[in-house]
Design a protein around this motif. Structure first.
Motif, PDB file in Angstrom:
ATOM      1  N   ASN A   1       0.798  -1.227   0.000  1.00 50.75           N
ATOM      2  CA  ASN A   1       0.000   0.000   0.000  1.00 50.75           C
ATOM      3  C   ASN A   1       0.830   1.277   0.000  1.00 50.75           C
ATOM      4  O   ASN A   1       0.480   2.255  -0.660  1.00 50.75           O
ATOM      5  CB  ASN A   1      -0.948   0.020   1.201  1.00 50.75           C
ATOM      6  N   PHE A   2       1.950   1.309   0.747  1.00 53.87           N
ATOM      7  CA  PHE A   2       2.684   2.568   0.823  1.00 53.87           C
ATOM      8  C   PHE A   2       3.362   2.930  -0.493  1.00 53.87           C
ATOM      9  O   PHE A   2       3.789   4.063  -0.680  1.00 53.87           O
ATOM     10  CB  PHE A   2       3.684   2.577   1.989  1.00 53.87           C
ATOM     11  N   SER A   3       3.458   1.964  -1.432  1.00 53.56           N
ATOM     12  CA  SER A   3       4.000   2.276  -2.762  1.00 53.56           C
ATOM     13  C   SER A   3       2.963   2.930  -3.675  1.00 53.56           C
ATOM     14  O   SER A   3       3.326   3.557  -4.672  1.00 53.56           O
ATOM     15  CB  SER A   3       4.504   1.003  -3.450  1.00 53.56           C
ATOM     16  N   ARG A   4       1.689   2.757  -3.367  1.00 53.07           N
ATOM     17  CA  ARG A   4       0.620   3.210  -4.252  1.00 53.07           C
ATOM     18  C   ARG A   4       0.714   4.716  -4.544  1.00 53.07           C
ATOM     19  O   ARG A   4       0.514   5.154  -5.671  1.00 53.07           O
ATOM     20  CB  ARG A   4      -0.740   2.878  -3.615  1.00 53.07           C
ATOM     21  N   GLN A   5       1.024   5.498  -3.530  1.00 57.47           N
ATOM     22  CA  GLN A   5       1.088   6.949  -3.691  1.00 57.47           C
ATOM     23  C   GLN A   5       2.227   7.385  -4.611  1.00 57.47           C
ATOM     24  O   GLN A   5       2.247   8.524  -5.097  1.00 57.47           O
ATOM     25  CB  GLN A   5       1.262   7.603  -2.326  1.00 57.47           C
ATOM     26  N   PHE A   6       3.181   6.474  -4.865  1.00 55.70           N
ATOM     27  CA  PHE A   6       4.340   6.826  -5.688  1.00 55.70           C
ATOM     28  C   PHE A   6       4.119   6.568  -7.174  1.00 55.70           C
ATOM     29  O   PHE A   6       4.910   7.023  -8.002  1.00 55.70           O
ATOM     30  CB  PHE A   6       5.573   6.044  -5.228  1.00 55.70           C
ATOM     31  N   LEU A   7       3.078   5.834  -7.534  1.00 56.76           N
ATOM     32  CA  LEU A   7       2.852   5.480  -8.935  1.00 56.76           C
ATOM     33  C   LEU A   7       2.723   6.725  -9.809  1.00 56.76           C
ATOM     34  O   LEU A   7       3.395   6.859 -10.834  1.00 56.76           O
ATOM     35  CB  LEU A   7       1.594   4.610  -9.054  1.00 56.76           C
ATOM     36  N   ARG A   8       1.858   7.628  -9.399  1.00 51.61           N
ATOM     37  CA  ARG A   8       1.636   8.847 -10.180  1.00 51.61           C
ATOM     38  C   ARG A   8       2.884   9.720 -10.208  1.00 51.61           C
ATOM     39  O   ARG A   8       3.225  10.298 -11.252  1.00 51.61           O
ATOM     40  CB  ARG A   8       0.457   9.632  -9.578  1.00 51.61           C
TER      41      ARG A   8
END
Length: 302
Positions: A141-148
């Motif tokens: 989950n903490f990687s999700r914010q980095f996709l964009r």
């Protein structure tokens, strides 16, 4: 070589050898040398493999303020991976228990503690991203914010969503939509891999899709060439455990693709890399460097 940012899970992994599945009940078992604990997790496995293959790795993760967290930091130091971006933000470090039988079947029990509710500081990610050539954003989950943010910065995004069975998977669709290099397993697919690949390429349009087929090798789909084809598995030494085979395949492919831009060459070498890796027990061991990988690939062709 390149500088690659990896964001993903790191945990304490305990492996247990069993005689087979289903597991027969017994009040006590004595599997001598069949229980082992080590530092693992997809983020660590990928970071260590890519580091071994010669890249500069910037590894972001979250661990606990406990004895296991200290073990993680010591292991990172031994592997030559900086712990500067590993934050002790949890009360306890995530753990996993993996049961495996002689045929290679395994059952994974993962205790993520409260890591799925945590947020990694975006400013730290942005600083780490500077100067990186590519990103591996594991589906925690903490990687999700980095996709964009990685896409906006023009960096290659690679991710592995592992076992998946639905195109509109609520948890993984953000990762699939952002990926330039997308990996997954065939274990839960609702249709043959070729048909599934066509659905994924039409829906999410990654540059490259790889579906791991276990002992059958891997399927590769390349958007620019409209190519879909299978690459057979390699056999380079006796199999000890298939745990971590998917992470090894993914890591070596990312390495090869970033290095050469050639997905076909990258997957040929990744299959050999993964075949060698499964000659050891731990998911985070058994990695070849580039020289040894080139030599083994040449031997496999001779």
């Amino acid at each position: 070589m390149s500088r690659i940012l990896v964001s993903g899970l790191i945990n304490i992994e305990t492996t247990l050898k069993v005689d087979g599945f289903p597991l027969a009940y017994a009040p006590v078992r004595y599997p001598f040398f069949g229980v082992n604990s080590s530092v693992s997790g997809v983020g660590f496995n990928v970071s260590k493999a890519i580091k071994t293959l010669g890249h500069d790795v910037r590894f972001l993760s979250l661990i606990g303020q406990d004895l296991a967290g200290a073990m993680v930091r010591a292991t990172l130091a031994q592997a030559g991976i900086s712990a500067d971006l590993i934050l002790s933000a949890l009360p306890t470090t995530a753990q996993s228990v993996i049961l495996s039988d002689p045929s290679g079947k395994r059952q994974i029990h993962v205790d993520l503690k409260n890591i799925q509710e945590q947020v990694y500081p975006e400013e730290s990610f942005d600083a780490a991203l500077a100067g990186c050539d590519a990103t591996v954003l594991c589906n925690i989950n903490f990687s999700r914010q980095f996709l964009r943010r990685a896409r906006a910065a023009g960096r290659l995004v690679a991710t592995d969503v592992h076992t998946i069975s639905r195109l509109d998977d609520d948890y993984n669709q953000d990762f699939m939509a952002a990926a330039d290099v997308l990996f997954m397993s065939d274990e839960l697919l609702p249709m043959p891999p070729e048909a599934w690949a066509a659905e994924i390429m039409a829906r999410y349009a990654p540059q490259v899709l790889v579906i791991g087929l276990g002992a059958q090798g891997a399927l590769l789909a390349v958007q620019r060439d409209r190519f879909v084809g299978r690459f057979p598995a390699a056999s380079v030494r006796p199999v000890v455990s298939t745990i971590g085979a998917g992470d090894a395949l993914f890591s070596a492919f990312v390495h090869g693709f970033v290095r050469t831009g050639d997905p076909y060459h990258a997957l040929r070498q990744a299959v050999v890399f993964a075949a060698y890796k499964i000659g050891v027990t731990s998911a985070a061991d058994g990695f070849l460097d580039q020289t040894a990988l080139d030599r083994l690939c040449q031997d496999a062709l001779d």
